[in-house]
Scaffold this motif. Structure first.
Motif, short mmCIF file in Angstrom:
data_model
loop_
_atom_site.label_atom_id
_atom_site.label_comp_id
_atom_site.label_asym_id
_atom_site.label_seq_id
_atom_site.Cartn_x
_atom_site.Cartn_y
_atom_site.Cartn_z
N LEU A 135 2.13 -10.69 1.51
CA LEU A 135 1.93 -9.63 0.46
C LEU A 135 2.23 -10.39 -0.75
O LEU A 135 1.78 -9.67 -1.77
CB LEU A 135 2.86 -8.58 0.77
N ARG A 136 3.29 -11.18 -0.94
CA ARG A 136 3.47 -11.71 -2.26
C ARG A 136 2.34 -12.17 -2.80
O ARG A 136 2.05 -12.23 -4.11
CB ARG A 136 4.73 -12.61 -2.23
N GLN A 137 1.47 -12.83 -1.88
CA GLN A 137 0.26 -13.69 -2.51
C GLN A 137 -0.85 -12.85 -2.54
O GLN A 137 -1.88 -13.32 -2.98
CB GLN A 137 0.10 -15.10 -1.55
N ALA A 138 -1.02 -11.49 -2.12
CA ALA A 138 -2.31 -10.66 -1.90
C ALA A 138 -2.76 -10.37 -3.18
O ALA A 138 -4.07 -10.32 -3.08
CB ALA A 138 -1.68 -9.48 -0.99
N ARG A 139 -2.21 -9.99 -4.15
CA ARG A 139 -2.99 -9.65 -5.44
C ARG A 139 -3.74 -8.53 -5.36
O ARG A 139 -4.91 -8.70 -5.60
CB ARG A 139 -3.65 -10.87 -6.10
N ILE A 140 -2.99 -7.39 -5.01
CA ILE A 140 -3.73 -6.17 -4.85
C ILE A 140 -3.28 -5.14 -5.83
O ILE A 140 -2.06 -5.29 -6.55
CB ILE A 140 -3.47 -5.38 -3.44
N THR A 141 -4.08 -4.39 -6.57
CA THR A 141 -3.54 -3.38 -7.21
C THR A 141 -3.56 -2.08 -6.57
O THR A 141 -4.61 -1.78 -5.79
CB THR A 141 -4.42 -3.19 -8.53
N TRP A 142 -2.33 -1.42 -6.55
CA TRP A 142 -2.45 -0.18 -5.53
C TRP A 142 -3.10 1.04 -6.35
O TRP A 142 -2.63 1.48 -7.19
CB TRP A 142 -1.03 0.16 -5.13
N PHE A 186 -5.20 -4.96 6.71
CA PHE A 186 -5.55 -4.99 5.51
C PHE A 186 -5.28 -6.40 4.83
O PHE A 186 -5.75 -7.05 4.40
CB PHE A 186 -5.05 -3.82 4.71
N VAL A 187 -3.76 -6.71 4.89
CA VAL A 187 -3.23 -7.81 4.54
C VAL A 187 -2.41 -8.64 6.07
O VAL A 187 -1.40 -8.30 6.02
CB VAL A 187 -2.32 -7.59 3.41
N PRO A 188 -3.09 -9.20 6.65
CA PRO A 188 -2.67 -9.99 7.73
C PRO A 188 -1.27 -10.53 7.58
O PRO A 188 -1.14 -11.32 6.51
CB PRO A 188 -3.46 -11.05 8.27
N GLY A 189 -0.16 -10.61 8.23
CA GLY A 189 0.87 -11.43 8.20
C GLY A 189 2.18 -10.57 7.55
O GLY A 189 3.23 -11.08 7.14
N VAL A 190 1.99 -9.19 7.00
CA VAL A 190 2.96 -8.61 6.09
C VAL A 190 4.11 -7.88 7.20
O VAL A 190 3.78 -7.79 8.37
CB VAL A 190 2.16 -7.44 5.34
N ASP A 191 5.12 -7.43 6.56
CA ASP A 191 6.25 -6.98 7.25
C ASP A 191 6.09 -5.44 7.70
O ASP A 191 7.22 -5.09 8.03
CB ASP A 191 7.40 -7.14 6.66
N MET A 192 5.10 -4.61 7.14
CA MET A 192 5.25 -3.20 7.29
C MET A 192 4.49 -2.83 8.59
O MET A 192 3.41 -2.96 8.60
CB MET A 192 4.75 -2.43 6.12
N ASP A 193 5.40 -2.62 9.56
CA ASP A 193 4.69 -2.46 10.91
C ASP A 193 4.67 -0.72 11.18
O ASP A 193 5.22 -0.18 12.06
CB ASP A 193 5.77 -3.01 12.12
N PHE A 194 3.78 -0.35 10.33
CA PHE A 194 3.99 0.95 10.40
C PHE A 194 2.37 1.44 9.89
O PHE A 194 1.98 0.86 8.79
CB PHE A 194 4.87 1.90 9.72
N HIS A 195 1.73 2.44 10.44
CA HIS A 195 0.40 2.90 9.76
C HIS A 195 0.49 4.51 9.93
O HIS A 195 1.05 5.05 10.75
CB HIS A 195 -0.79 2.20 10.32
N VAL A 196 -0.33 5.06 9.31
CA VAL A 196 -0.49 6.63 9.23
C VAL A 196 -1.89 6.84 9.89
O VAL A 196 -2.96 6.43 9.00
CB VAL A 196 -0.34 7.43 7.65
N ALA A 197 -1.93 7.48 11.04
CA ALA A 197 -3.08 7.41 11.78
C ALA A 197 -4.14 8.71 11.08
O ALA A 197 -5.25 8.54 11.47
CB ALA A 197 -2.89 7.66 13.40
#
Ligand code: HEC
Ligand code: HEC
Length: 266
Positions: free
Chosen positions: A215-222, A237-248
């Protein structure tokens, strides 16, 4: 009495005192002296056998009503420390009471089980020190990941066929409180970074938060679009990130994004 006898007598008195002190419970009573309760963890939940075994052998000692306390856990002050971990552990997540958690709570806990094991925060270090085979292995983490992600799998980014209502910040706030506050708050960093002002912010940019390298290297603007993708499946969306949660649910995603936008003053 000679010296040796004195030392032995001293030790016996100390041991007896410790055993007696173990009847005191300064950090809460985990009921370790009672006979072990019958029952299974994760009662009726649909859990793959491998995941169940991991949770039973590596987590249930602190996260269920079926702990297997070692003998030394009956002796104060060790007993107090062990009890404190069990009482606090059950408060955070009691696998013996899984059925009583709402579906939403179960989803949140599954996500947390995955992130706590992936980041090797659980089992607690003091436990791993004694139970040295309790570190959760890579294949076990993979099994937990497909269990935790599987239940609400296939993020529906398309929103195909689902008529959405206009995004609504009030509904979004409720959904945020229900789904996100287990790990995030608006103003404080917790397991995830603080989220006030995230709308319009660059990804991975809260200075004192320990982001994943990804995520540090992803350079996305939210913004509307990127947050929508993120919430539908961070790891897709960004492989390898630490947020293991999504909203279905697409509706929930747009509502939450609207809430984040408003709380950023945009
Ligand atoms: C030695 C006792 C102990 C063991 C073993 C243990 N935990 Fe925990 N766990 C705790 C305590 C205490 C807390 C609450 C305080 C904290 O979050 O550090 C906790 C909290 C948690 C939470 C909630 C975190 C949160 O932020 O709400 C999860 C999820 C969790 N543990 C998962 C696990 C898993 C999965 C395992 C097995 C791989 C495990 N734990 C093994 C003691 C333990
Ligand atoms: C199980 C814990 C957990 C839950 C639940 C969770 N998050 Fe996260 N979130 C994280 C972690 C950890 C990160 C940091 C990811 C990284 O560093 O790869 C993160 C990062 C983010 C980011 C990126 C922030 C930045 O500064 O770049 C956003 C946006 C976000 N989360 C939104 C949400 C929303 C909205 C919800 C509720 C629908 C939510 N999260 C639920 C753990 C969680």
């Amino acid at each position: 009495m000679n010296r040796t006898h004195k030392i032995i007598a001293g030790c016996l008195v100390a041991l007896a005192t410790s055993v007696l002190l173990a009847h005191a419970h300064p950090f809460g009573d985990a009921g370790l002296a009672a006979p072990r309760q019958q029952g299974t963890i994760l009662q009726h939940a649909d859990v793959p056998a491998a995941v169940r075994t991991t949770l039973e052998t590596k987590c249930a000692d602190c996260h269920s009503m079926q702990p297997r306390p070692p003998l030394y856990a009956r002796i104060a002050p060790v007993s107090w420390l062990v009890e404190r971990d069990i009482v606090e552990g059950r408060k955070a997540m009691n696998l013996s009471q899984w059925d009583s958690y709402s579906a939403d709570k179960q989803e949140e806990l599954k996500a947390k089980i995955l992130s706590e094991t992936k980041l090797h925060k659980m089992p607690l270090p003091q436990y791993r020190f004694i139970h040295w085979s309790s570190t959760v292995t890579a294949p076990e983490i993979d099994a937990i990941a497909s269990w935790a992600r599987g239940s609400t799998a296939s993020p529906d980014i398309s929103t195909a066929g689902q008529p959405l209502m206009a995004a609504d910040a009030v509904r979004g706030k409720l959904a945020f409180e229900k789904r996100c506050t287990g790990c995030h708050s608006l103003d404080e960093n917790r397991e995830g970074p603080h989220l006030r002002g995230v709308y319009g912010r660059a990804s991975g940019s809260v200075p004192n938060f320990g982001y994943s390298a990804a995520l540090r290297q992803a350079r996305i603007t939210w913004d509307d679009k990127t947050l929508e993708h993120w919430l539908a499946g961070p790891d897709e969306f960004v492989p390898g990130v630490d947020m293991d949660f999504h909203v279905a649910k697409p509706q929930e995603r747009v509502d939450i994004v609207r809430f984040l936008k408003e709380s950023a003053g945009k």
